[in-house]
Design a protein around this motif. Structure first.
Motif, PDB file in Angstrom:
ATOM      1  N   GLY A   1       0.788  -1.225   0.000  1.00  0.00           N
ATOM      2  CA  GLY A   1       0.000   0.000   0.000  1.00  0.00           C
ATOM      3  C   GLY A   1       0.818   1.272   0.000  1.00  0.00           C
ATOM      4  O   GLY A   1       0.288   2.354   0.303  1.00  0.00           O
ATOM      5  N   ALA A   2       2.102   1.187  -0.341  1.00  0.00           N
ATOM      6  CA  ALA A   2       2.950   2.379  -0.412  1.00  0.00           C
ATOM      7  C   ALA A   2       2.897   2.970  -1.817  1.00  0.00           C
ATOM      8  O   ALA A   2       2.566   2.277  -2.787  1.00  0.00           O
ATOM      9  CB  ALA A   2       4.391   2.025  -0.049  1.00  0.00           C
TER      10      ALA A   2
ATOM     11  N   SER B   1       0.600   4.119   2.649  1.00  0.00           N
ATOM     12  CA  SER B   1       1.244   3.657   3.883  1.00  0.00           C
ATOM     13  C   SER B   1       2.681   4.138   4.020  1.00  0.00           C
ATOM     14  O   SER B   1       3.258   4.079   5.112  1.00  0.00           O
ATOM     15  CB  SER B   1       1.210   2.125   3.928  1.00  0.00           C
ATOM     16  OG  SER B   1       1.969   1.575   2.862  1.00  0.00           O
ATOM     17  N   GLY B   2       3.271   4.569   2.942  1.00  0.00           N
ATOM     18  CA  GLY B   2       4.643   5.047   2.970  1.00  0.00           C
ATOM     19  C   GLY B   2       5.090   5.390   1.560  1.00  0.00           C
ATOM     20  O   GLY B   2       4.274   5.422   0.627  1.00  0.00           O
TER      21      GLY B   2
ATOM     22  N   GLY C   1       8.982   6.386   7.082  1.00  0.00           N
ATOM     23  CA  GLY C   1       8.028   6.266   5.988  1.00  0.00           C
ATOM     24  C   GLY C   1       8.650   6.251   4.608  1.00  0.00           C
ATOM     25  O   GLY C   1       7.940   6.085   3.624  1.00  0.00           O
TER      26      GLY C   1
END
Length: 289
Positions: A41-42, A113-114, A149
Protein backbone atom coordinates in the motif's frame (compact mmCIF):
# COMPACT_ATOMS: atom_id res chain seq x y z
CA UNK A 1 30.02 -0.70 5.23
CA UNK A 2 26.59 -1.65 3.94
CA UNK A 3 25.04 -4.90 5.14
CA UNK A 4 24.48 -7.35 2.27
CA UNK A 5 20.78 -8.33 2.14
CA UNK A 6 18.30 -9.85 -0.25
CA UNK A 7 16.10 -7.21 -1.87
CA UNK A 8 12.97 -8.36 -0.03
CA UNK A 9 14.83 -7.85 3.26
CA UNK A 10 15.41 -4.09 2.88
CA UNK A 11 13.73 -2.74 6.03
CA UNK A 12 11.13 0.02 6.13
CA UNK A 13 13.07 3.26 6.32
CA UNK A 14 16.12 1.57 4.77
CA UNK A 15 18.62 3.25 2.47
CA UNK A 16 19.99 0.53 0.19
CA UNK A 17 22.54 0.47 -2.61
CA UNK A 18 22.25 -1.67 -5.73
CA UNK A 19 25.39 -1.90 -7.85
CA UNK A 20 24.99 -3.79 -11.10
CA UNK A 21 26.62 -4.78 -14.38
CA UNK A 22 23.59 -6.54 -15.87
CA UNK A 23 20.58 -4.36 -16.72
CA UNK A 24 18.15 -7.30 -16.61
CA UNK A 25 19.30 -8.28 -13.14
CA UNK A 26 18.84 -4.72 -11.95
CA UNK A 27 15.27 -4.70 -13.27
CA UNK A 28 14.56 -8.08 -11.66
CA UNK A 29 15.64 -6.76 -8.26
CA UNK A 30 13.76 -3.49 -8.69
CA UNK A 31 10.63 -5.44 -9.63
CA UNK A 32 10.71 -7.06 -6.19
CA UNK A 33 11.29 -3.76 -4.40
CA UNK A 34 8.55 -2.03 -6.38
CA UNK A 35 6.08 -4.92 -6.29
CA UNK A 36 6.47 -5.39 -2.54
CA UNK A 37 5.88 -1.67 -2.03
CA UNK A 38 2.72 -1.72 -4.11
CA UNK A 39 1.48 -4.81 -2.26
CA UNK A 40 2.06 -3.02 1.07
CA UNK A 41 0.00 0.00 0.00
CA UNK A 42 2.95 2.38 -0.41
CA UNK A 43 3.45 4.83 -3.23
CA UNK A 44 6.50 3.96 -5.34
CA UNK A 45 8.45 6.61 -7.26
CA UNK A 46 11.07 5.50 -9.80
CA UNK A 47 13.56 7.99 -11.23
CA UNK A 48 14.91 6.43 -14.42
CA UNK A 49 17.93 7.83 -16.22
CA UNK A 50 18.50 5.37 -19.07
CA UNK A 51 15.11 3.70 -19.60
CA UNK A 52 12.11 5.71 -20.90
CA UNK A 53 9.18 5.59 -18.44
CA UNK A 54 6.90 3.67 -20.81
CA UNK A 55 9.57 1.01 -21.38
CA UNK A 56 10.24 0.85 -17.63
CA UNK A 57 6.54 0.16 -16.95
CA UNK A 58 6.52 -2.50 -19.67
CA UNK A 59 9.57 -4.21 -18.14
CA UNK A 60 7.87 -4.28 -14.73
CA UNK A 61 4.74 -5.78 -16.29
CA UNK A 62 6.82 -8.60 -17.82
CA UNK A 63 8.03 -9.28 -14.28
CA UNK A 64 4.53 -9.75 -12.85
CA UNK A 65 4.25 -6.27 -11.33
CA UNK A 66 0.82 -4.62 -11.93
CA UNK A 67 2.61 -1.49 -13.07
CA UNK A 68 0.09 -0.13 -15.58
CA UNK A 69 -2.84 -0.25 -13.15
CA UNK A 70 -0.71 1.20 -10.33
CA UNK A 71 0.42 4.06 -12.57
CA UNK A 72 -3.16 4.81 -13.61
CA UNK A 73 -4.18 5.06 -9.94
CA UNK A 74 -1.22 7.23 -8.95
CA UNK A 75 0.37 4.59 -6.74
CA UNK A 76 3.32 4.15 -9.11
CA UNK A 77 5.17 7.13 -10.56
CA UNK A 78 7.89 6.52 -13.14
CA UNK A 79 9.68 9.72 -14.11
CA UNK A 80 12.51 10.51 -16.45
CA UNK A 81 15.39 11.54 -14.22
CA UNK A 82 16.10 14.81 -16.06
CA UNK A 83 12.51 15.98 -16.34
CA UNK A 84 11.04 14.56 -13.16
CA UNK A 85 13.84 14.98 -10.66
CA UNK A 86 16.82 17.03 -11.74
CA UNK A 87 14.74 19.75 -13.33
CA UNK A 88 17.78 21.62 -14.63
CA UNK A 89 20.95 21.10 -16.63
CA UNK A 90 23.03 21.30 -13.45
CA UNK A 91 21.49 19.38 -10.58
CA UNK A 92 21.95 20.25 -6.94
CA UNK A 93 21.60 17.88 -4.02
CA UNK A 94 19.16 20.15 -2.21
CA UNK A 95 16.97 20.43 -5.28
CA UNK A 96 16.71 16.64 -5.56
CA UNK A 97 16.14 16.17 -1.83
CA UNK A 98 13.34 18.75 -1.98
CA UNK A 99 11.73 16.69 -4.73
CA UNK A 100 11.88 13.56 -2.54
CA UNK A 101 10.47 15.45 0.45
CA UNK A 102 7.63 16.66 -1.76
CA UNK A 103 6.89 13.11 -2.88
CA UNK A 104 6.86 11.96 0.76
CA UNK A 105 4.37 14.68 1.73
CA UNK A 106 2.19 13.90 -1.30
CA UNK A 107 2.17 10.17 -0.50
CA UNK A 108 1.14 10.83 3.12
CA UNK A 109 -1.61 13.27 2.09
CA UNK A 110 -2.95 10.72 -0.42
CA UNK A 111 -3.25 8.11 2.33
CA UNK A 112 -0.50 5.74 1.22
CA UNK A 113 1.24 3.66 3.88
CA UNK A 114 4.64 5.05 2.97
CA UNK A 115 6.93 5.97 0.09
CA UNK A 116 9.47 3.88 -1.78
CA UNK A 117 11.98 5.56 -4.09
CA UNK A 118 14.08 3.75 -6.69
CA UNK A 119 16.72 6.23 -7.85
CA UNK A 120 19.02 5.74 -10.83
CA UNK A 121 22.22 7.58 -9.93
CA UNK A 122 23.64 7.70 -13.46
CA UNK A 123 22.91 11.46 -13.54
CA UNK A 124 26.02 11.95 -11.41
CA UNK A 125 28.22 10.60 -14.20
CA UNK A 126 27.03 13.11 -16.80
CA UNK A 127 29.71 15.36 -18.35
CA UNK A 128 28.60 18.52 -16.50
CA UNK A 129 27.59 16.89 -13.22
CA UNK A 130 29.26 18.11 -10.05
CA UNK A 131 30.66 15.10 -8.22
CA UNK A 132 30.33 16.75 -4.82
CA UNK A 133 26.54 17.00 -5.31
CA UNK A 134 26.36 13.20 -5.28
CA UNK A 135 28.10 13.17 -1.90
CA UNK A 136 25.75 15.83 -0.54
CA UNK A 137 22.71 14.03 -1.90
CA UNK A 138 23.56 10.65 -0.34
CA UNK A 139 24.48 12.19 3.01
CA UNK A 140 21.38 14.36 2.88
CA UNK A 141 19.20 11.31 2.53
CA UNK A 142 19.99 10.44 6.13
CA UNK A 143 18.07 13.48 7.30
CA UNK A 144 15.15 12.73 4.98
CA UNK A 145 15.01 9.13 6.18
CA UNK A 146 14.96 10.19 9.82
CA UNK A 147 11.31 11.16 9.47
CA UNK A 148 10.36 7.54 8.67
CA UNK A 149 8.03 6.27 5.99
CA UNK A 150 10.64 6.46 3.21
CA UNK A 151 12.55 3.46 1.88
CA UNK A 152 15.08 3.91 -0.90
CA UNK A 153 17.24 1.93 -3.32
CA UNK A 154 19.96 3.90 -5.14
CA UNK A 155 21.31 2.22 -8.26
CA UNK A 156 24.91 2.44 -9.46
CA UNK A 157 26.03 0.99 -12.80
CA UNK A 158 29.51 -0.51 -12.41
CA UNK A 159 30.30 0.28 -16.05
CA UNK A 160 29.62 3.99 -15.43
CA UNK A 161 31.09 4.72 -11.98
CA UNK A 162 34.72 4.44 -10.92
CA UNK A 163 35.82 2.18 -8.03
CA UNK A 164 36.21 5.12 -5.63
CA UNK A 165 32.58 6.21 -6.15
CA UNK A 166 31.35 2.63 -5.85
CA UNK A 167 33.26 2.25 -2.57
CA UNK A 168 31.66 5.47 -1.32
CA UNK A 169 28.22 4.13 -2.29
CA UNK A 170 28.86 0.93 -0.35
CA UNK A 171 29.96 2.91 2.71
CA UNK A 172 27.16 5.48 2.87
CA UNK A 173 24.22 3.07 2.53
CA UNK A 174 22.84 0.91 5.32
CA UNK A 175 22.18 -2.08 3.07
CA UNK A 176 23.58 -3.46 -0.19
CA UNK A 177 21.25 -5.44 -2.45
CA UNK A 178 22.37 -8.29 -4.68
CA UNK A 179 20.95 -11.41 -6.28
CA UNK A 180 22.02 -14.86 -5.16
CA UNK A 181 24.58 -16.04 -7.73
CA UNK A 182 25.12 -19.72 -8.47
CA UNK A 183 27.84 -19.22 -11.08
CA UNK A 184 29.58 -16.30 -12.76
CA UNK A 185 32.43 -16.09 -15.25
CA UNK A 186 33.00 -13.99 -18.40
CA UNK A 187 30.83 -16.31 -20.51
CA UNK A 188 28.06 -17.43 -18.16
CA UNK A 189 26.00 -16.15 -15.26
CA UNK A 190 23.39 -18.20 -13.37
CA UNK A 191 21.53 -16.39 -10.61
CA UNK A 192 18.30 -16.41 -8.68
CA UNK A 193 15.35 -14.48 -10.08
CA UNK A 194 12.84 -13.12 -7.61
CA UNK A 195 9.86 -11.81 -9.56
CA UNK A 196 8.66 -13.96 -11.13
CA UNK A 197 10.42 -16.46 -8.92
CA UNK A 198 12.92 -18.78 -10.55
CA UNK A 199 16.41 -18.60 -12.04
CA UNK A 200 17.98 -16.53 -14.79
CA UNK A 201 20.79 -17.70 -17.06
CA UNK A 202 22.75 -15.47 -19.42
CA UNK A 203 25.62 -16.20 -21.79
CA UNK A 204 26.65 -19.64 -23.05
CA UNK A 205 25.60 -22.85 -21.26
CA UNK A 206 27.10 -26.27 -21.98
CA UNK A 207 27.86 -29.63 -20.34
CA UNK A 208 30.76 -28.19 -18.33
CA UNK A 209 28.23 -26.32 -16.17
CA UNK A 210 25.72 -29.16 -15.78
CA UNK A 211 26.33 -29.54 -12.02
CA UNK A 212 25.67 -25.89 -11.18
CA UNK A 213 22.67 -25.82 -13.53
CA UNK A 214 21.17 -28.83 -11.74
CA UNK A 215 21.83 -27.16 -8.37
CA UNK A 216 19.99 -24.00 -9.45
CA UNK A 217 17.11 -25.99 -10.93
CA UNK A 218 16.78 -28.11 -7.80
CA UNK A 219 16.58 -25.03 -5.62
CA UNK A 220 13.91 -23.30 -7.70
CA UNK A 221 11.85 -26.51 -7.79
CA UNK A 222 12.09 -26.65 -4.00
CA UNK A 223 11.35 -22.98 -3.31
CA UNK A 224 8.98 -21.89 -6.05
CA UNK A 225 5.46 -23.12 -6.78
CA UNK A 226 5.60 -22.36 -10.51
CA UNK A 227 9.21 -21.44 -11.31
CA UNK A 228 10.36 -19.46 -14.31
CA UNK A 229 13.62 -20.33 -16.04
CA UNK A 230 14.61 -17.11 -17.76
CA UNK A 231 16.93 -17.73 -20.72
CA UNK A 232 16.27 -14.51 -22.64
CA UNK A 233 19.97 -13.56 -22.49
CA UNK A 234 21.20 -17.08 -23.23
CA UNK A 235 23.08 -17.13 -26.53
CA UNK A 236 23.83 -20.84 -26.65
CA UNK A 237 22.73 -24.03 -24.89
CA UNK A 238 23.86 -27.55 -25.73
CA UNK A 239 21.74 -30.69 -25.70
CA UNK A 240 22.98 -31.87 -22.30
CA UNK A 241 21.83 -28.73 -20.49
CA UNK A 242 18.64 -28.32 -22.53
CA UNK A 243 17.70 -31.89 -21.60
CA UNK A 244 18.42 -31.15 -17.92
CA UNK A 245 15.98 -28.21 -18.01
CA UNK A 246 13.27 -30.32 -19.65
CA UNK A 247 13.92 -33.15 -17.19
CA UNK A 248 13.53 -30.75 -14.26
CA UNK A 249 10.06 -29.79 -15.50
CA UNK A 250 9.02 -33.44 -15.50
CA UNK A 251 9.80 -33.63 -11.77
CA UNK A 252 7.04 -31.16 -10.88
CA UNK A 253 3.95 -32.74 -9.29
CA UNK A 254 0.50 -32.33 -10.77
CA UNK A 255 -0.78 -28.76 -10.64
CA UNK A 256 2.64 -27.13 -10.85
CA UNK A 257 4.26 -25.77 -14.00
CA UNK A 258 7.62 -24.45 -15.12
CA UNK A 259 7.77 -21.61 -17.63
CA UNK A 260 10.90 -21.38 -19.76
CA UNK A 261 11.35 -17.97 -21.42
CA UNK A 262 13.96 -17.79 -24.14
CA UNK A 263 14.88 -16.64 -27.62
CA UNK A 264 14.31 -18.67 -30.76
CA UNK A 265 17.69 -20.43 -30.81
CA UNK A 266 17.49 -21.94 -27.28
CA UNK A 267 13.82 -22.73 -27.96
CA UNK A 268 14.83 -24.90 -30.92
CA UNK A 269 17.20 -26.96 -28.76
CA UNK A 270 14.63 -27.29 -25.95
CA UNK A 271 12.02 -28.52 -28.42
CA UNK A 272 14.48 -31.07 -29.79
CA UNK A 273 14.82 -32.32 -26.19
CA UNK A 274 11.05 -32.72 -25.87
CA UNK A 275 9.96 -29.50 -24.15
CA UNK A 276 6.70 -29.38 -26.12
CA UNK A 277 5.75 -32.89 -24.98
CA UNK A 278 6.00 -32.19 -21.23
CA UNK A 279 2.67 -31.11 -19.79
CA UNK A 280 4.25 -29.32 -16.83
CA UNK A 281 6.49 -27.17 -19.07
CA UNK A 282 5.47 -24.04 -20.92
CA UNK A 283 7.88 -22.63 -23.48
CA UNK A 284 7.56 -18.90 -24.16
CA UNK A 285 9.65 -17.42 -26.96
CA UNK A 286 10.56 -13.82 -26.22
CA UNK A 287 13.64 -12.30 -27.78
CA UNK A 288 15.89 -10.12 -25.66
CA UNK A 289 15.58 -6.41 -26.36
Amino acid sequence: MAELVQVQQVPAGGHACLTFTDADERLDLLAVFIGDGLDAGARVVCYSDGIPPAVFVDELTHRSVPATAAAEHGQLVVADCAAGWLGADTATAEQMLDAVRGQARSAAEAGFSGLRVAADMAWAARPHAAAHELLRFEHGFRDVLTGGGLTTICQYDRSVFDPVTLAFAADVHGQAVAAQVYHEDPLLRICRQYRPAGIRIAGELDFRHLDVLQQALAETLRLDECPQVNLRRLRYVDGTCAAAIVRAATQLPAGRRMEVVCGSLPATMLRLCGADTVGSARLTVREAT
